[in-house]
Design a protein around this motif. Structure first.
Motif, PDB file in Angstrom:
ATOM      1  N   ASN A  40       0.811  -1.224   0.000  1.00 18.56           N
ATOM      2  CA  ASN A  40       0.000   0.000   0.000  1.00 18.56           C
ATOM      3  C   ASN A  40       0.841   1.269   0.000  1.00 18.56           C
ATOM      4  OD1 ASN A  40      -2.495  -1.292  -0.077  1.00 18.56           O
ATOM      5  ND2 ASN A  40      -2.498  -1.590   2.136  1.00 18.56           N
ATOM      6  N   ASN A  41       2.137   1.154   0.141  1.00 18.22           N
ATOM      7  CA  ASN A  41       3.030   2.316   0.124  1.00 18.22           C
ATOM      8  C   ASN A  41       3.372   2.666  -1.318  1.00 18.22           C
ATOM      9  OD1 ASN A  41       3.297   2.643   2.916  1.00 18.22           O
ATOM     10  ND2 ASN A  41       4.795   1.013   3.009  1.00 18.22           N
ATOM     11  N   LYS A  42       2.820   3.740  -1.799  1.00 21.31           N
ATOM     12  CA  LYS A  42       3.091   4.145  -3.178  1.00 21.31           C
ATOM     13  C   LYS A  42       3.159   5.651  -3.248  1.00 21.31           C
ATOM     14  CE  LYS A  42       1.007   0.134  -5.312  1.00 21.31           C
ATOM     15  NZ  LYS A  42       0.400  -0.605  -4.274  1.00 21.31           N
ATOM     16  N   PRO A  43       4.014   6.239  -4.000  1.00 26.22           N
ATOM     17  CA  PRO A  43       5.169   5.581  -4.623  1.00 26.22           C
ATOM     18  C   PRO A  43       6.272   5.333  -3.599  1.00 26.22           C
ATOM     19  CG  PRO A  43       5.231   7.914  -5.106  1.00 26.22           C
ATOM     20  CD  PRO A  43       3.965   7.665  -4.319  1.00 26.22           C
ATOM     21  N   VAL A  44       7.190   4.455  -3.964  1.00 25.31           N
ATOM     22  CA  VAL A  44       8.285   4.099  -3.067  1.00 25.31           C
ATOM     23  C   VAL A  44       9.600   4.175  -3.836  1.00 25.31           C
ATOM     24  CG1 VAL A  44       9.324   2.260  -1.690  1.00 25.31           C
ATOM     25  CG2 VAL A  44       6.858   2.564  -1.675  1.00 25.31           C
ATOM     26  N   ALA A  45      10.582   4.827  -3.245  1.00 24.94           N
ATOM     27  CA  ALA A  45      11.935   4.839  -3.781  1.00 24.94           C
ATOM     28  C   ALA A  45      12.878   4.411  -2.664  1.00 24.94           C
ATOM     29  CB  ALA A  45      12.314   6.226  -4.286  1.00 24.94           C
ATOM     30  N   ALA A  46      13.917   3.684  -3.030  1.00 21.55           N
ATOM     31  CA  ALA A  46      14.855   3.194  -2.022  1.00 21.55           C
ATOM     32  C   ALA A  46      16.257   3.117  -2.591  1.00 21.55           C
ATOM     33  CB  ALA A  46      14.422   1.817  -1.533  1.00 21.55           C
ATOM     34  N   ALA A  47      17.223   3.319  -1.718  1.00 20.44           N
ATOM     35  CA  ALA A  47      18.625   3.095  -2.055  1.00 20.44           C
ATOM     36  C   ALA A  47      19.037   1.760  -1.459  1.00 20.44           C
ATOM     37  CB  ALA A  47      19.502   4.206  -1.493  1.00 20.44           C
ATOM     38  N   VAL A  48      19.697   0.943  -2.257  1.00 16.02           N
ATOM     39  CA  VAL A  48      20.232  -0.333  -1.785  1.00 16.02           C
ATOM     40  C   VAL A  48      21.729  -0.286  -2.033  1.00 16.02           C
ATOM     41  CG1 VAL A  48      20.217  -2.839  -2.069  1.00 16.02           C
ATOM     42  CG2 VAL A  48      18.087  -1.556  -2.328  1.00 16.02           C
ATOM     43  N   TYR A  49      22.487  -0.462  -0.968  1.00 15.66           N
ATOM     44  CA  TYR A  49      23.940  -0.363  -1.055  1.00 15.66           C
ATOM     45  C   TYR A  49      24.569  -1.755  -1.129  1.00 15.66           C
ATOM     46  CZ  TYR A  49      22.737   4.256   0.696  1.00 15.66           C
ATOM     47  OH  TYR A  49      22.168   5.499   0.862  1.00 15.66           O
ATOM     48  N   HIS A  50      25.419  -1.967  -2.171  1.00 18.09           N
ATOM     49  CA  HIS A  50      26.114  -3.251  -2.322  1.00 18.09           C
ATOM     50  C   HIS A  50      26.938  -3.603  -1.101  1.00 18.09           C
ATOM     51  CE1 HIS A  50      25.415  -4.166  -6.554  1.00 18.09           C
ATOM     52  NE2 HIS A  50      25.593  -2.899  -6.824  1.00 18.09           N
ATOM     53  N   GLU A  51      27.629  -2.642  -0.567  1.00 12.52           N
ATOM     54  CA  GLU A  51      28.613  -2.897   0.484  1.00 12.52           C
ATOM     55  C   GLU A  51      28.103  -2.548   1.881  1.00 12.52           C
ATOM     56  OE1 GLU A  51      31.459  -4.288  -0.544  1.00 12.52           O
ATOM     57  OE2 GLU A  51      30.926  -4.045  -2.650  1.00 12.52           O
TER      58      GLU A  51
END
Length: 108
Positions: A40-51
């Motif tokens: 139900n959370n829209k819109p959603v943006a996220a950062a995903v860090y490799h390290e």
């Protein structure tokens, strides 16, 4: 995320050793994420860090797959502390993902 050795070697954490052990032994935790709420959370943006030393990359990607329409920035430009260390760059990029000024998926 902390490790048991930290409560021995890091002086400031020593008073919390017993409490940390009790939390580590607890087995009846509720689910970490509520899938209905995530959907139900829209819109959603996220950062995903490799390290990221605190958040498992594969778990982050698995969680992201549960959120329809999520807009991801996958990067190794920062290590967990992008909001603090990025001087506004991370927030600007995430807001750009949300408002259509950046591609829906970035891999840097």
């Amino acid at each position: 995320m902390v490790f048991p050795w930290m409560f021995v070697e890091i002086h400031a954490l020593r008073p919390f050793k017993e409490a940390a052990n009790l939390l580590a032994e607890k087995k009846d935790w509720p689910p970490l994420y509520n899938k209905t709420t995530l959907n139900n959370n829209k819109p959603v943006a996220a950062a995903v860090y490799h390290e990221d030393m605190f958040v498992n990359f594969n778990l982050s990607m698995k969680t992201a797959k549960e959120i329809p329409g999520i807009r991801l920035w996958v990067t190794n430009e920062y290590i967990h502390s992008g909001l603090r260390d990025g001087a506004g760059h991370v927030l600007d990029l995430l807001m750009g993902l949300l408002n259509g000024k950046k591609p829906l998926f970035l891999w840097t």
